[in-house]
Design a protein around this motif. Structure first.
Motif, PDB file in Angstrom:
ATOM      1  N   GLU A 170       0.829  -1.202   0.000  1.00  0.00           N
ATOM      2  CA  GLU A 170       0.000   0.000   0.000  1.00  0.00           C
ATOM      3  C   GLU A 170       0.865   1.254   0.000  1.00  0.00           C
ATOM      4  O   GLU A 170       0.538   2.252  -0.674  1.00  0.00           O
ATOM      5  N   LEU A 171       1.981   1.242   0.733  1.00  0.00           N
ATOM      6  CA  LEU A 171       2.890   2.389   0.756  1.00  0.00           C
ATOM      7  C   LEU A 171       3.466   2.646  -0.631  1.00  0.00           C
ATOM      8  O   LEU A 171       3.497   3.798  -1.096  1.00  0.00           O
ATOM      9  N   ILE A 172       3.906   1.594  -1.305  1.00  0.00           N
ATOM     10  CA  ILE A 172       4.470   1.754  -2.646  1.00  0.00           C
ATOM     11  C   ILE A 172       3.399   2.244  -3.620  1.00  0.00           C
ATOM     12  O   ILE A 172       3.678   3.077  -4.498  1.00  0.00           O
ATOM     13  N   ALA A 173       2.167   1.750  -3.444  1.00  0.00           N
ATOM     14  CA  ALA A 173       1.080   2.194  -4.320  1.00  0.00           C
ATOM     15  C   ALA A 173       0.844   3.696  -4.161  1.00  0.00           C
ATOM     16  O   ALA A 173       0.627   4.414  -5.153  1.00  0.00           O
ATOM     17  N   TRP A 174       0.872   4.192  -2.932  1.00  0.00           N
ATOM     18  CA  TRP A 174       0.676   5.622  -2.714  1.00  0.00           C
ATOM     19  C   TRP A 174       1.868   6.440  -3.190  1.00  0.00           C
ATOM     20  O   TRP A 174       1.713   7.574  -3.657  1.00  0.00           O
ATOM     21  N   ILE A 175       3.065   5.880  -3.105  1.00  0.00           N
ATOM     22  CA  ILE A 175       4.227   6.549  -3.699  1.00  0.00           C
ATOM     23  C   ILE A 175       4.020   6.706  -5.199  1.00  0.00           C
ATOM     24  O   ILE A 175       4.320   7.765  -5.777  1.00  0.00           O
ATOM     25  N   LEU A 176       3.486   5.669  -5.834  1.00  0.00           N
ATOM     26  CA  LEU A 176       3.196   5.726  -7.263  1.00  0.00           C
ATOM     27  C   LEU A 176       2.167   6.807  -7.575  1.00  0.00           C
ATOM     28  O   LEU A 176       2.332   7.591  -8.520  1.00  0.00           O
ATOM     29  N   VAL A 177       1.109   6.882  -6.777  1.00  0.00           N
ATOM     30  CA  VAL A 177       0.072   7.887  -7.003  1.00  0.00           C
ATOM     31  C   VAL A 177       0.627   9.300  -6.804  1.00  0.00           C
ATOM     32  O   VAL A 177       0.347  10.216  -7.597  1.00  0.00           O
ATOM     33  N   PHE A 178       1.431   9.490  -5.768  1.00  0.00           N
ATOM     34  CA  PHE A 178       2.037  10.809  -5.532  1.00  0.00           C
ATOM     35  C   PHE A 178       2.975  11.193  -6.680  1.00  0.00           C
ATOM     36  O   PHE A 178       3.047  12.369  -7.061  1.00  0.00           O
ATOM     37  N   ALA A 179       3.693  10.211  -7.226  1.00  0.00           N
ATOM     38  CA  ALA A 179       4.576  10.496  -8.355  1.00  0.00           C
ATOM     39  C   ALA A 179       3.771  10.892  -9.585  1.00  0.00           C
ATOM     40  O   ALA A 179       4.160  11.802 -10.338  1.00  0.00           O
ATOM     41  N   VAL A 180       2.638  10.218  -9.815  1.00  0.00           N
ATOM     42  CA  VAL A 180       1.758  10.599 -10.921  1.00  0.00           C
ATOM     43  C   VAL A 180       1.239  12.022 -10.717  1.00  0.00           C
ATOM     44  O   VAL A 180       1.184  12.830 -11.660  1.00  0.00           O
ATOM     45  N   VAL A 212      -5.761  14.077  -8.675  1.00  0.00           N
ATOM     46  CA  VAL A 212      -5.059  12.818  -8.939  1.00  0.00           C
ATOM     47  C   VAL A 212      -5.094  11.916  -7.707  1.00  0.00           C
ATOM     48  O   VAL A 212      -5.317  10.702  -7.814  1.00  0.00           O
ATOM     49  N   LEU A 213      -4.886  12.503  -6.531  1.00  0.00           N
ATOM     50  CA  LEU A 213      -4.943  11.710  -5.296  1.00  0.00           C
ATOM     51  C   LEU A 213      -6.347  11.149  -5.074  1.00  0.00           C
ATOM     52  O   LEU A 213      -6.504  10.022  -4.572  1.00  0.00           O
ATOM     53  N   ALA A 214      -7.372  11.926  -5.449  1.00  0.00           N
ATOM     54  CA  ALA A 214      -8.749  11.431  -5.341  1.00  0.00           C
ATOM     55  C   ALA A 214      -8.963  10.220  -6.245  1.00  0.00           C
ATOM     56  O   ALA A 214      -9.627   9.248  -5.850  1.00  0.00           O
ATOM     57  N   TRP A 215      -8.398  10.275  -7.442  1.00  0.00           N
ATOM     58  CA  TRP A 215      -8.479   9.124  -8.344  1.00  0.00           C
ATOM     59  C   TRP A 215      -7.801   7.904  -7.720  1.00  0.00           C
ATOM     60  O   TRP A 215      -8.319   6.787  -7.773  1.00  0.00           O
ATOM     61  N   GLY A 216      -6.633   8.109  -7.095  1.00  0.00           N
ATOM     62  CA  GLY A 216      -5.956   6.997  -6.441  1.00  0.00           C
ATOM     63  C   GLY A 216      -6.767   6.411  -5.310  1.00  0.00           C
ATOM     64  O   GLY A 216      -6.858   5.190  -5.156  1.00  0.00           O
ATOM     65  N   ALA A 217      -7.371   7.283  -4.501  1.00  0.00           N
ATOM     66  CA  ALA A 217      -8.199   6.803  -3.398  1.00  0.00           C
ATOM     67  C   ALA A 217      -9.444   6.090  -3.906  1.00  0.00           C
ATOM     68  O   ALA A 217      -9.901   5.111  -3.310  1.00  0.00           O
ATOM     69  N   ALA A 218     -10.006   6.567  -5.026  1.00  0.00           N
ATOM     70  CA  ALA A 218     -11.225   5.971  -5.570  1.00  0.00           C
ATOM     71  C   ALA A 218     -10.980   4.559  -6.089  1.00  0.00           C
ATOM     72  O   ALA A 218     -11.882   3.715  -6.046  1.00  0.00           O
ATOM     73  N   GLN A 219      -9.782   4.296  -6.582  1.00  0.00           N
ATOM     74  CA  GLN A 219      -9.480   2.955  -7.102  1.00  0.00           C
ATOM     75  C   GLN A 219      -9.177   1.942  -6.001  1.00  0.00           C
ATOM     76  O   GLN A 219      -9.215   0.735  -6.242  1.00  0.00           O
ATOM     77  N   SER A 220      -8.836   2.415  -4.816  1.00  0.00           N
ATOM     78  CA  SER A 220      -8.478   1.521  -3.712  1.00  0.00           C
ATOM     79  C   SER A 220      -9.604   0.518  -3.442  1.00  0.00           C
ATOM     80  O   SER A 220     -10.795   0.874  -3.502  1.00  0.00           O
ATOM     81  N   PRO A 221      -9.259  -0.731  -3.184  1.00  0.00           N
ATOM     82  CA  PRO A 221      -7.923  -1.320  -3.024  1.00  0.00           C
ATOM     83  C   PRO A 221      -7.351  -1.893  -4.310  1.00  0.00           C
ATOM     84  O   PRO A 221      -6.469  -2.750  -4.267  1.00  0.00           O
TER      85      PRO A 221
END
Length: 346
Positions: free
Chosen positions: A3-13, A270-279
């Motif tokens: 999950e940490l790596i996934a959020w790093i990916l989203v923050f990088a996007v 973009v962060l909202a998109w990442g949260a919406a796709q979770s998990p």
């Protein structure tokens, strides 16, 4: 750890959407600036604004690819297998864009400068559209492990909407930053020129967002539910508030903080998109945990990320600060033609 790596990916996007998006937006306004006479001064400002940072902004795209490739190899394979065409078109646009921007300034003949300028400007429109279309294909659930490449994977309502939103968001960021640059260089007419365009781009984003409500409801149900509830909704509301504050600042001609609020609005989206796709990384077929690489790989990827933040982060912050404060490449009165509105005769 996954999950940490996934959020790093989203923050990088998100970082690439803001940093690279500002450059794409500048290219969009270069495209619609008009003929050689009318668009000369806006294009000069665009050249000076982009010159010191346009190559550095691509660091974020490289980081996104590295994190996806090493942290989530299954996702990397699925995405590049199903969406190779739009991603290839985006990559070609990225290369042509850089070549056009680098070659148009030293070109001596007017015909060559126009040609390279057109390559740069058109590629600045093509690249964010296809990158957005690829993200739309993922969000709509059309990409899964083993999915073959088809037009439906990226030429669908959600992909088209995401591509248009990417272009509009880039145009918005580009206009806001160019507005602030023009103010710093004392070209008041260019300030108003880009202020109007920033408000117009923000209006286009609002229209596309309203259109996106029924589109995502029917075409990307998982993401729609994520954006209308929980953390995703909170981030959407914060993004909308940031955009509203930016509009108020632009209308009141208060430019000191508008760049920060504009960046916040795009990053939060973009962060909202990442949260919406979770998990899920690939809705609704592949979760973050199911897509993660080996634990040792994720551990080393985290260490590398920390090292990159410590070593490269301060340099990028300093570069952006120096660029936005005019410490890298001064703009002369001859470049801005202070007091002469775009399109006025010399």
């Amino acid at each position: 750890m996954p999950e940490l790596i996934a959020w790093i990916l989203v923050f990088a996007v998100a970082a690439y959407a803001c940093a690279g998006g500002t450059d794409y937006g500048a290219g969009f306004w270069d495209l619609v600036a008009g003929g050689a006479e009318r668009g000369d001064r806006p294009r000069r400002l665009i050249d000076h604004a982009m010159g010191p940072v346009w190559e550095a902004n691509n660091v974020w795209l490289i980081f996104v690819l590295v994190v996806m490739w090493t942290g989530f190899p299954t996702v990397f394979q699925a995405v590049f297998g199903a969406l190779w065409l739009p991603l290839a078109l985006a990559a070609v646009g990225l290369v042509l864009r850089g070549a056009g921007f680098a070659l148009r300034k030293p070109a001596r003949r007017l015909a060559r400068r126009r040609f390279y300028g057109a390559v740069f400007a058109v590629s600045s429109l093509v690249t964010p559209f296809f990158l957005g279309a690829a993200l739309g294909g993922i969000a709509s659930g059309r990409v899964a492990v083993g999915t073959t490449a088809t037009a439906d994977a990226w030429a669908n309502p959600t992909s088209v909407l995401a591509g248009l939103l990417a272009v509009a968001a880039a145009a918005f960021l580009g206009a806001v930053f160019l507005c602030s640059d023009a103010r710093r260089f004392g070209a008041q007419d260019l300030v108003d020129y880009f202020r109007r365009r920033a408000l117009g781009a923000l209006g286009a984003i609002v229209v596309l967002a309203l259109i996106g409500l029924p589109v995502t409801h029917g075409d990307a149900r998982h993401v729609w539910h994520g954006l209308t509830g929980g953390p995703g909704l909170l981030l959407v509301l914060l993004a909308a508030a940031s955009a509203l504050v930016t509009a108020v600042l632009l209308l009141r001609r208060t430019y000191r903080w508008c760049r920060y609020t504009a960046v916040a609005s795009v990053a939060l989206t973009v962060l909202a998109w990442g949260a919406a796709q979770s998990p899920y990384l690939l809705p609704t077929s592949l979760t973050v945990a199911g897509a993660a690489g080996a634990p040792d790989t994720l551990r080393w990827l985290t260490i590398v990320t920390v090292v990159a933040i410590v070593l490269i982060g301060p340099a990028l912050v300093l570069l952006y600060w120096m660029d936005t404060h005019g410490e890298l490449e001064p703009l002369t009165d001859a470049d801005t033609g202070t007091g002469r509105a775009p399109g006025d005769p010399r």
